[in-house]
Design a protein around this motif. Sequence first.
Motif, PDB file in Angstrom:
ATOM      1  N   MET A  73      52.074  56.293  18.363  1.00  0.00           N
ATOM      2  CA  MET A  73      52.049  54.873  17.397  1.00  0.00           C
ATOM      3  C   MET A  73      53.315  53.582  18.271  1.00  0.00           C
ATOM      4  O   MET A  73      54.176  54.461  19.389  1.00  0.00           O
ATOM      5  CB  MET A  73      52.887  54.815  16.298  1.00  0.00           C
ATOM      6  CG  MET A  73      52.944  53.098  15.926  1.00  0.00           C
ATOM      7  SD  MET A  73      54.145  53.512  14.084  1.00  0.00           S
ATOM      8  CE  MET A  73      52.703  54.113  13.290  1.00  0.00           C
ATOM      9  N   SER A  74      52.694  52.385  18.642  1.00  0.00           N
ATOM     10  CA  SER A  74      53.424  51.551  19.995  1.00  0.00           C
ATOM     11  C   SER A  74      54.729  51.714  19.489  1.00  0.00           C
ATOM     12  O   SER A  74      54.900  51.409  17.796  1.00  0.00           O
ATOM     13  CB  SER A  74      52.650  50.273  20.272  1.00  0.00           C
ATOM     14  OG  SER A  74      52.830  49.383  18.991  1.00  0.00           O
ATOM     15  N   ALA A  75      56.037  50.876  19.721  1.00  0.00           N
ATOM     16  CA  ALA A  75      57.045  50.212  19.590  1.00  0.00           C
ATOM     17  C   ALA A  75      56.924  49.445  18.968  1.00  0.00           C
ATOM     18  O   ALA A  75      57.972  49.460  17.693  1.00  0.00           O
ATOM     19  CB  ALA A  75      57.770  50.922  20.769  1.00  0.00           C
ATOM     20  N   VAL A  76      56.220  48.423  18.148  1.00  0.00           N
ATOM     21  CA  VAL A  76      56.019  47.307  18.553  1.00  0.00           C
ATOM     22  C   VAL A  76      55.756  47.599  17.053  1.00  0.00           C
ATOM     23  O   VAL A  76      56.519  47.245  15.235  1.00  0.00           O
ATOM     24  CB  VAL A  76      55.077  46.223  18.757  1.00  0.00           C
ATOM     25  CG1 VAL A  76      55.224  45.262  17.705  1.00  0.00           C
ATOM     26  CG2 VAL A  76      56.114  45.611  19.910  1.00  0.00           C
ATOM     27  N   ASP A  77      54.631  48.684  16.893  1.00  0.00           N
ATOM     28  CA  ASP A  77      53.845  48.190  15.608  1.00  0.00           C
ATOM     29  C   ASP A  77      55.295  50.128  14.512  1.00  0.00           C
ATOM     30  O   ASP A  77      54.988  49.542  13.001  1.00  0.00           O
ATOM     31  CB  ASP A  77      52.421  50.095  15.325  1.00  0.00           C
ATOM     32  CG  ASP A  77      51.943  48.681  15.754  1.00  0.00           C
ATOM     33  OD1 ASP A  77      51.287  47.708  16.068  1.00  0.00           O
ATOM     34  OD2 ASP A  77      50.842  49.504  16.339  1.00  0.00           O
ATOM     35  N   ASP A 150      49.518  42.720  20.306  1.00  0.00           N
ATOM     36  CA  ASP A 150      48.226  42.988  19.654  1.00  0.00           C
ATOM     37  C   ASP A 150      48.926  43.797  18.544  1.00  0.00           C
ATOM     38  O   ASP A 150      48.302  45.550  18.101  1.00  0.00           O
ATOM     39  CB  ASP A 150      47.262  43.918  20.723  1.00  0.00           C
ATOM     40  CG  ASP A 150      46.098  43.984  20.068  1.00  0.00           C
ATOM     41  OD1 ASP A 150      45.442  42.862  19.094  1.00  0.00           O
ATOM     42  OD2 ASP A 150      44.955  44.861  20.489  1.00  0.00           O
ATOM     43  N   ALA A 151      49.881  43.572  17.720  1.00  0.00           N
ATOM     44  CA  ALA A 151      50.514  44.935  16.420  1.00  0.00           C
ATOM     45  C   ALA A 151      49.336  45.097  15.749  1.00  0.00           C
ATOM     46  O   ALA A 151      48.047  43.734  15.470  1.00  0.00           O
ATOM     47  CB  ALA A 151      51.041  44.101  15.867  1.00  0.00           C
ATOM     48  N   ALA A 152      49.316  46.324  14.772  1.00  0.00           N
ATOM     49  CA  ALA A 152      48.116  47.058  13.847  1.00  0.00           C
ATOM     50  C   ALA A 152      48.861  46.071  13.014  1.00  0.00           C
ATOM     51  O   ALA A 152      49.619  46.002  11.991  1.00  0.00           O
ATOM     52  CB  ALA A 152      47.638  47.439  14.248  1.00  0.00           C
TER      53      ALA A 152
END
Length: 285
Positions: A73-77, A150-152
Amino acid sequence: MNAPTTNPTNPARPAPERSTRLPGTFRLGLSRGIVEIRSFVREWESMIFTFSMPALILLFFAVIFDDMFDINMSAVDYYLPGLIAMGLMSVSFQTLGVAVATERDQGGLRRLRGTPLPPASYFIGKTVLVLFLAVGQVALLLGVAVLFFDAALPSGAESWVTVGWVFVLGTVACALLGLAASSLARTAQAASAVIIVPFLLLQFTSGIFVPVPALPEWVFNGAALFPLLWMAQGLRAGFFPDEMASMEVSGSWDLPLVALALGTWCVVGLVVTLATFRWKTRKDG
Protein backbone atom coordinates in the motif's frame (compact mmCIF):
# COMPACT_ATOMS: atom_id res chain seq x y z
CA MET A 1 -78.46 70.36 8.60
CA ASN A 2 -78.19 66.71 7.63
CA ALA A 3 -76.55 64.23 10.01
CA PRO A 4 -73.51 62.32 8.66
CA THR A 5 -74.32 58.93 7.34
CA THR A 6 -72.20 55.79 7.09
CA ASN A 7 -72.02 53.50 4.13
CA PRO A 8 -72.97 50.03 5.36
CA THR A 9 -71.45 48.45 2.30
CA ASN A 10 -67.98 49.89 2.98
CA PRO A 11 -67.29 49.54 6.71
CA ALA A 12 -64.10 50.97 8.13
CA ARG A 13 -61.35 48.33 8.33
CA PRO A 14 -58.91 48.25 11.25
CA ALA A 15 -55.26 48.83 10.37
CA PRO A 16 -53.40 45.53 10.04
CA GLU A 17 -51.27 44.70 13.04
CA ARG A 18 -47.59 44.18 12.49
CA SER A 19 -46.36 40.73 13.37
CA THR A 20 -44.09 40.78 16.44
CA ARG A 21 -43.23 37.10 16.24
CA LEU A 22 -39.49 36.53 16.45
CA PRO A 23 -37.67 34.00 14.26
CA GLY A 24 -37.44 30.50 15.69
CA THR A 25 -34.44 29.10 17.53
CA PHE A 26 -33.33 26.97 14.59
CA ARG A 27 -33.58 29.82 12.10
CA LEU A 28 -31.63 32.10 14.42
CA GLY A 29 -29.05 29.36 14.81
CA LEU A 30 -28.61 29.06 11.05
CA SER A 31 -28.19 32.83 10.78
CA ARG A 32 -25.68 32.72 13.59
CA GLY A 33 -23.85 29.93 11.75
CA ILE A 34 -23.51 32.10 8.64
CA VAL A 35 -22.05 34.85 10.81
CA GLU A 36 -19.61 32.35 12.35
CA ILE A 37 -18.47 31.16 8.91
CA ARG A 38 -17.98 34.70 7.61
CA SER A 39 -16.01 35.64 10.72
CA PHE A 40 -13.78 32.57 10.35
CA VAL A 41 -13.17 33.13 6.64
CA ARG A 42 -12.13 36.75 7.25
CA GLU A 43 -9.28 35.46 9.44
CA TRP A 44 -7.55 34.03 6.38
CA GLU A 45 -4.32 33.18 8.20
CA SER A 46 -6.18 30.93 10.64
CA MET A 47 -8.25 29.44 7.83
CA ILE A 48 -5.18 28.54 5.76
CA PHE A 49 -3.40 26.98 8.74
CA THR A 50 -6.50 25.02 9.83
CA PHE A 51 -7.16 23.53 6.40
CA SER A 52 -3.61 23.11 5.10
CA MET A 53 -1.85 21.35 7.98
CA PRO A 54 -3.24 17.80 7.44
CA ALA A 55 -2.79 18.17 3.65
CA LEU A 56 0.82 19.27 4.09
CA ILE A 57 1.53 16.34 6.40
CA LEU A 58 0.03 14.01 3.80
CA LEU A 59 2.30 15.49 1.12
CA PHE A 60 5.41 15.08 3.30
CA PHE A 61 4.54 11.50 4.23
CA ALA A 62 3.89 10.66 0.57
CA VAL A 63 7.36 11.86 -0.36
CA ILE A 64 9.30 10.54 2.65
CA PHE A 65 7.65 7.22 3.46
CA ASP A 66 6.47 5.94 0.07
CA ASP A 67 7.79 2.41 -0.61
CA MET A 68 9.44 2.39 2.82
CA PHE A 69 7.06 -0.13 4.38
CA ASP A 70 6.25 -3.57 3.01
CA ILE A 71 2.45 -3.38 3.31
CA ASN A 72 1.42 -3.48 -0.36
CA MET A 73 0.00 0.00 0.00
CA SER A 74 1.30 3.48 -0.81
CA ALA A 75 2.08 5.89 2.01
CA VAL A 76 -0.79 8.16 0.92
CA ASP A 77 -3.32 5.33 1.04
CA TYR A 78 -2.05 4.22 4.44
CA TYR A 79 -1.98 7.62 6.16
CA LEU A 80 -5.08 9.17 4.53
CA PRO A 81 -7.76 7.79 6.92
CA GLY A 82 -5.77 8.74 10.00
CA LEU A 83 -5.09 12.24 8.72
CA ILE A 84 -8.78 12.69 7.93
CA ALA A 85 -9.55 11.74 11.54
CA MET A 86 -6.88 14.18 12.73
CA GLY A 87 -8.29 16.93 10.51
CA LEU A 88 -11.81 16.38 11.81
CA MET A 89 -10.64 16.61 15.40
CA SER A 90 -8.64 19.71 14.51
CA VAL A 91 -11.63 21.64 13.13
CA SER A 92 -13.96 20.46 15.90
CA PHE A 93 -12.11 19.94 19.18
CA GLN A 94 -9.19 22.32 18.68
CA THR A 95 -10.74 25.13 16.63
CA LEU A 96 -13.99 25.18 18.59
CA GLY A 97 -12.39 24.85 22.00
CA VAL A 98 -9.89 27.67 21.44
CA ALA A 99 -12.49 29.93 19.79
CA VAL A 100 -15.05 29.56 22.59
CA ALA A 101 -12.41 30.09 25.29
CA THR A 102 -11.28 33.27 23.50
CA GLU A 103 -14.85 34.56 23.14
CA ARG A 104 -15.44 33.95 26.85
CA ASP A 105 -12.21 35.67 27.89
CA GLN A 106 -12.90 38.71 25.72
CA GLY A 107 -16.45 39.09 27.04
CA GLY A 108 -18.14 38.09 23.82
CA LEU A 109 -20.14 35.29 25.41
CA ARG A 110 -21.29 37.50 28.28
CA ARG A 111 -22.51 40.17 25.87
CA LEU A 112 -24.17 37.59 23.65
CA ARG A 113 -25.97 36.11 26.66
CA GLY A 114 -27.49 39.53 27.29
CA THR A 115 -29.17 39.58 23.87
CA PRO A 116 -32.48 37.90 22.94
CA LEU A 117 -30.54 35.17 21.10
CA PRO A 118 -31.51 31.81 22.66
CA PRO A 119 -28.53 29.83 24.00
CA ALA A 120 -29.52 26.92 21.77
CA SER A 121 -29.15 29.15 18.69
CA TYR A 122 -25.56 29.92 19.68
CA PHE A 123 -24.72 26.22 19.79
CA ILE A 124 -26.55 25.58 16.51
CA GLY A 125 -24.41 28.30 14.96
CA LYS A 126 -21.26 26.62 16.22
CA THR A 127 -22.52 23.32 14.83
CA VAL A 128 -22.98 24.90 11.40
CA LEU A 129 -19.43 26.27 11.57
CA VAL A 130 -17.94 22.90 12.57
CA LEU A 131 -19.81 21.05 9.80
CA PHE A 132 -18.61 23.62 7.26
CA LEU A 133 -15.02 23.19 8.41
CA ALA A 134 -15.27 19.40 8.61
CA VAL A 135 -16.66 19.00 5.09
CA GLY A 136 -14.05 21.42 3.75
CA GLN A 137 -11.25 19.57 5.52
CA VAL A 138 -12.27 16.19 4.15
CA ALA A 139 -12.80 17.56 0.64
CA LEU A 140 -9.34 19.14 0.63
CA LEU A 141 -7.59 15.98 1.86
CA LEU A 142 -9.40 13.75 -0.61
CA GLY A 143 -8.73 16.20 -3.43
CA VAL A 144 -5.00 16.35 -2.71
CA ALA A 145 -4.75 12.57 -2.30
CA VAL A 146 -6.63 11.77 -5.52
CA LEU A 147 -5.37 14.54 -7.79
CA PHE A 148 -1.69 14.35 -6.87
CA PHE A 149 -1.22 10.72 -5.80
CA ASP A 150 -4.13 8.79 -7.34
CA ALA A 151 -5.15 7.56 -3.89
CA ALA A 152 -7.61 4.70 -3.57
CA LEU A 153 -11.03 5.75 -2.27
CA PRO A 154 -13.67 3.51 -0.65
CA SER A 155 -14.84 1.08 -3.31
CA GLY A 156 -18.44 0.35 -2.36
CA ALA A 157 -21.59 1.85 -0.85
CA GLU A 158 -21.07 0.00 2.44
CA SER A 159 -17.61 1.51 2.82
CA TRP A 160 -18.93 5.02 2.16
CA VAL A 161 -21.71 4.47 4.71
CA THR A 162 -19.04 3.51 7.26
CA VAL A 163 -17.07 6.65 6.45
CA GLY A 164 -20.27 8.70 6.74
CA TRP A 165 -21.37 7.60 10.20
CA VAL A 166 -17.83 7.72 11.58
CA PHE A 167 -17.56 11.27 10.18
CA VAL A 168 -20.79 12.36 11.90
CA LEU A 169 -20.28 10.65 15.26
CA GLY A 170 -16.59 11.55 15.44
CA THR A 171 -17.12 15.20 14.57
CA VAL A 172 -19.99 15.59 17.05
CA ALA A 173 -18.04 13.85 19.82
CA CYS A 174 -14.93 15.99 19.27
CA ALA A 175 -16.96 19.20 19.03
CA LEU A 176 -18.69 18.51 22.35
CA LEU A 177 -15.33 17.62 23.88
CA GLY A 178 -13.97 20.94 22.63
CA LEU A 179 -16.87 22.87 24.18
CA ALA A 180 -16.30 21.10 27.49
CA ALA A 181 -12.53 21.66 27.38
CA SER A 182 -13.01 25.38 26.68
CA SER A 183 -14.32 25.82 30.22
CA LEU A 184 -11.01 24.54 31.63
CA ALA A 185 -9.04 27.46 30.19
CA ARG A 186 -8.94 30.46 32.52
CA THR A 187 -7.81 32.81 29.72
CA ALA A 188 -7.55 32.85 25.95
CA GLN A 189 -3.79 32.37 26.23
CA ALA A 190 -4.22 29.31 28.43
CA ALA A 191 -6.55 27.72 25.88
CA SER A 192 -3.61 26.80 23.65
CA ALA A 193 -2.00 24.70 26.37
CA VAL A 194 -5.25 23.23 27.68
CA ILE A 195 -6.56 22.18 24.25
CA ILE A 196 -3.73 22.00 21.70
CA VAL A 197 -1.18 20.10 23.81
CA PRO A 198 -3.51 17.14 24.59
CA PHE A 199 -4.54 17.07 20.93
CA LEU A 200 -0.89 16.79 19.85
CA LEU A 201 -0.32 13.95 22.30
CA LEU A 202 -3.38 12.08 21.01
CA GLN A 203 -2.10 12.31 17.44
CA PHE A 204 0.97 10.25 18.38
CA THR A 205 -0.90 7.75 20.56
CA SER A 206 -4.00 7.09 18.43
CA GLY A 207 -2.50 5.43 15.37
CA ILE A 208 -2.31 8.58 13.23
CA PHE A 209 1.47 8.70 12.76
CA VAL A 210 2.57 5.50 14.49
CA PRO A 211 0.90 2.17 13.56
CA VAL A 212 -1.39 0.93 16.32
CA PRO A 213 0.43 -2.45 16.78
CA ALA A 214 3.67 -0.55 17.48
CA LEU A 215 2.17 1.30 20.44
CA PRO A 216 2.88 0.06 23.97
CA GLU A 217 -0.20 -1.48 25.57
CA TRP A 218 -0.53 1.21 28.22
CA VAL A 219 -0.31 3.94 25.56
CA PHE A 220 -3.00 2.24 23.48
CA ASN A 221 -5.26 1.79 26.50
CA GLY A 222 -4.91 5.47 27.37
CA ALA A 223 -5.66 6.61 23.82
CA ALA A 224 -8.68 4.29 23.68
CA LEU A 225 -10.34 6.51 26.28
CA PHE A 226 -10.64 9.30 23.69
CA PRO A 227 -12.47 9.49 20.35
CA LEU A 228 -9.53 10.08 17.98
CA LEU A 229 -8.30 6.48 18.07
CA TRP A 230 -11.80 5.15 17.28
CA MET A 231 -12.34 7.70 14.50
CA ALA A 232 -9.10 6.61 12.84
CA GLN A 233 -9.98 2.92 13.19
CA GLY A 234 -13.47 3.44 11.75
CA LEU A 235 -12.14 5.42 8.80
CA ARG A 236 -9.51 2.76 8.10
CA ALA A 237 -12.36 0.25 7.94
CA GLY A 238 -13.96 2.38 5.24
CA PHE A 239 -10.80 3.07 3.21
CA PHE A 240 -8.69 -0.06 3.65
CA PRO A 241 -9.27 -3.50 2.10
CA ASP A 242 -10.61 -6.13 4.49
CA GLU A 243 -7.29 -7.95 4.78
CA MET A 244 -5.72 -4.89 6.42
CA ALA A 245 -7.89 -5.50 9.50
CA SER A 246 -5.25 -7.95 10.67
CA MET A 247 -3.03 -4.95 11.48
CA GLU A 248 -5.43 -3.77 14.18
CA VAL A 249 -4.81 -4.77 17.78
CA SER A 250 -7.83 -7.08 17.87
CA GLY A 251 -7.28 -8.34 14.32
CA SER A 252 -10.60 -6.90 13.11
CA TRP A 253 -12.23 -3.52 12.50
CA ASP A 254 -14.59 -3.86 15.50
CA LEU A 255 -17.09 -1.41 13.98
CA PRO A 256 -19.77 -2.03 16.66
CA LEU A 257 -17.17 -1.11 19.29
CA VAL A 258 -16.19 1.97 17.25
CA ALA A 259 -19.84 3.07 17.11
CA LEU A 260 -20.27 2.42 20.84
CA ALA A 261 -17.14 4.39 21.76
CA LEU A 262 -18.00 7.39 19.58
CA GLY A 263 -21.68 7.33 20.60
CA THR A 264 -20.69 7.19 24.27
CA TRP A 265 -18.43 10.21 23.78
CA CYS A 266 -21.32 12.11 22.18
CA VAL A 267 -23.47 11.46 25.25
CA VAL A 268 -20.66 12.11 27.75
CA GLY A 269 -19.58 15.25 25.91
CA LEU A 270 -23.13 16.60 25.90
CA VAL A 271 -23.62 15.93 29.61
CA VAL A 272 -20.25 17.46 30.57
CA THR A 273 -20.84 20.49 28.32
CA LEU A 274 -24.27 21.16 29.83
CA ALA A 275 -22.85 20.80 33.33
CA THR A 276 -19.71 22.90 32.90
CA PHE A 277 -20.29 25.45 30.13
CA ARG A 278 -19.88 29.02 31.36
CA TRP A 279 -20.89 32.30 29.67
CA LYS A 280 -18.52 34.31 31.90
CA THR A 281 -14.97 33.88 33.11
CA ARG A 282 -14.29 32.93 36.70
CA LYS A 283 -13.12 36.47 37.47
CA ASP A 284 -16.52 37.80 36.39
CA GLY A 285 -18.25 35.63 38.96
